[in-house]
Design a protein around this motif. Structure first.
Motif, PDB file in Angstrom:
ATOM      1  N   TYR A  37       3.944   3.085  -4.946  1.00 56.42           N
ATOM      2  CA  TYR A  37       3.588   3.922  -3.796  1.00 56.42           C
ATOM      3  C   TYR A  37       4.763   4.019  -2.821  1.00 56.42           C
ATOM      4  CZ  TYR A  37       1.011   5.648   0.253  1.00 56.42           C
ATOM      5  OH  TYR A  37       0.584   6.393   1.325  1.00 56.42           O
ATOM      6  N   SER A  40       7.136   6.494  -4.113  1.00 60.86           N
ATOM      7  CA  SER A  40       6.638   7.865  -3.905  1.00 60.86           C
ATOM      8  C   SER A  40       6.923   8.339  -2.492  1.00 60.86           C
ATOM      9  CB  SER A  40       5.136   7.927  -4.178  1.00 60.86           C
ATOM     10  OG  SER A  40       4.835   7.604  -5.514  1.00 60.86           O
ATOM     11  N   TYR A  51       4.399   3.553   5.402  1.00 62.88           N
ATOM     12  CA  TYR A  51       3.676   2.885   4.312  1.00 62.88           C
ATOM     13  C   TYR A  51       2.349   2.323   4.800  1.00 62.88           C
ATOM     14  CZ  TYR A  51       2.767  -0.531   0.577  1.00 62.88           C
ATOM     15  OH  TYR A  51       2.188  -1.263  -0.436  1.00 62.88           O
ATOM     16  N   ALA A  55      -1.393   3.826   3.789  1.00 65.75           N
ATOM     17  CA  ALA A  55      -1.942   3.171   2.604  1.00 65.75           C
ATOM     18  C   ALA A  55      -3.467   3.097   2.636  1.00 65.75           C
ATOM     19  CB  ALA A  55      -1.352   1.776   2.448  1.00 65.75           C
ATOM     20  N   THR A  58      -4.726   6.527   1.405  1.00 64.62           N
ATOM     21  CA  THR A  58      -4.359   6.941   0.048  1.00 64.62           C
ATOM     22  C   THR A  58      -4.761   5.923  -1.006  1.00 64.62           C
ATOM     23  OG1 THR A  58      -2.182   5.908   0.245  1.00 64.62           O
ATOM     24  CG2 THR A  58      -2.373   8.224   0.938  1.00 64.62           C
ATOM     25  N   LEU A  60      -2.949   3.513  -1.873  1.00 66.05           N
ATOM     26  CA  LEU A  60      -1.681   3.291  -2.578  1.00 66.05           C
ATOM     27  C   LEU A  60      -1.556   4.186  -3.812  1.00 66.05           C
ATOM     28  CD1 LEU A  60      -1.376  -0.612  -2.408  1.00 66.05           C
ATOM     29  CD2 LEU A  60      -0.348   1.079  -0.884  1.00 66.05           C
ATOM     30  N   ASP A  61      -2.228   5.330  -3.762  1.00 66.66           N
ATOM     31  CA  ASP A  61      -2.191   6.280  -4.873  1.00 66.66           C
ATOM     32  C   ASP A  61      -1.252   7.425  -4.508  1.00 66.66           C
ATOM     33  OD1 ASP A  61      -2.591   8.080  -6.896  1.00 66.66           O
ATOM     34  OD2 ASP A  61      -4.763   8.215  -6.659  1.00 66.66           O
ATOM     35  N   GLY A  62      -0.092   7.465  -5.172  1.00 64.83           N
ATOM     36  CA  GLY A  62       0.904   8.484  -4.866  1.00 64.83           C
ATOM     37  C   GLY A  62       0.441   9.896  -5.143  1.00 64.83           C
TER      38      GLY A  62
END
Length: 354
Positions: A37, A40, A51, A55, A58, A60-62
């Motif tokens: 991530y 990305s 970050y 996070a 998301t 931690l999903d790019g």
């Protein structure tokens, strides 16, 4: 003659297993997910998205980082990108009273979606606000003319006209933290020395419609006199740091409707109302207006563009002499109070003959 040691196949097998295990760990572990991530983020939206603050949205999903677009020109650069379903605009803008007219201009993305509340100041030392749909932070550059602003449009929030949920306010606070951290990154990237705030405190619930005879926030001081058709007001806490403030006067008949909408706009939010388009030149003069729609302006510390204060009646208002006089007088009160709290001077009000 080359001798193959009996343990060599075992070493090869161990290496294969180690490499496979390492790759599996990289793909499946939280640490590996975090590394991917972080990678990305480096190539997304000029690397300006933080970050930690992103996070949580998301996971931690790019793949939840999308719609990355960048524009530039003599009037400043801006980026547009989408993080976990809400749209961010990141812009550096000149310290000018006019902007170049461009249908893709970053100014046009300020406050472009109707909010669920009058703007609520963020607090924490930030110059920003949220209306639980739009969130914005403005950082004025101390080493040069201009400013950086970041705004987020969250289309996923529930309709607060039906029921307010405290989780909506907490979500807005989290997005505000993301917007603020992004603004700091953008200022550093674009050589803008700006004063950042601290942790954003818990946000108050959006103001409900209340009696028009006891205003306490941005509507404070407005006297209705004989305007008995105004049944309620809706405002937010008055603040010296919100770059956008509003006060709404309304009525209740078959349904609740807005009658008058007052707005105080500072910095880029005032600039957005002065496009360099000959067909949109309403606010070039310091003050003016007619038929219930009036504006005033003032010079505010740290801003190049003059702040704008305006009132507009909706289609539900019949404008006659009494209503016109009320709108002009009410704007004067609104502008005087907002200018004073923001430390603005040289307030110019529309004359009675406008």
């Amino acid at each position: 003659m080359k001798v193959i040691r009996p343990w060599t196949p075992y070493i090869v097998l161990v290496l294969i297993l180690a490499i496979g295990g390492g790759y599996g760990w990289y793909r499946m572990s939280d640490t590996g997910k975090g590394w991917r991530y972080e990678e990305s983020l480096k190539s997304f939206c000029e690397g300006l998205i933080p970050y930690e603050e992103s996070a949580g949205y998301t996971g931690l999903d790019g793949s939840r980082l999308s719609a990355d677009y960048r524009a530039g020109g003599s009037e400043g650069d801006w980026d547009s990108c989408t993080v976990a379903g809400f749209d961010l605009t990141i812009a550096r803008v000149p310290d000018s009273t006019l902007k170049s007219f461009d249908r893709n201009d970053a100014f046009d993305r300020l406050d472009e979606v109707p909010g669920d509340s009058p703007p609520i100041p963020l607090g924490g030392g930030w110059r920003g606000y949220t209306d639980l749909v739009n969130t914005a932070v403005v950082l004025s550059c101390e080493n040069k003319a201009g400013a950086v602003f970041v705004t987020a449009d969250d289309g996923n929030v529930d309709d607060l006209d039906d029921m307010y949920d405290a989780s909506d306010s907490e979500r807005a606070r989290g997005i505000a933290e993301l917007v603020a951290a992004t603004a700091v990154n953008a200022a550093e990237e674009w050589d803008c020395d700006a004063k950042a705030g601290g942790r954003i405190p818990r946000l108050p619930a959006p103001a409900e419609r209340t009696s028009p005879y006891a205003p306490k926030g941005t509507c404070a001081g407005i006297r209705l006199h004989d305007q008995d058709y105004v049944h309620w007001i809706q405002d937010a806490p008055a603040s010296a740091t919100a770059p956008l403030e509003r006060c709404v006067l309304g009525e209740t008949k078959a349904e609740a409707v807005h009658l008058f909408e007052f707005e105080a706009a500072f910095g880029p939010f005032a600039q957005r109302l002065r496009p360099d388009d000959p067909d949109v030149g309403t606010y070039r003069r310091g003050a003016g207006g007619a038929k219930g729609s009036y504006w005033a302006s003032a010079k505010c510390p740290g801003d190049g563009p003059r702040a704008l204060f305006r009132v507009d009646p909706t289609q539900y208002v019949h404008i006659d002499g009494s209503v016109d006089e009320f709108a002009r007088d009410a704007l004067a009160t609104f502008a005087e109070r907002r200018a004073e709290q923001h430390g603005c001077t040289e307030l110019t009000l529309p004359p009675a003959s406008s």
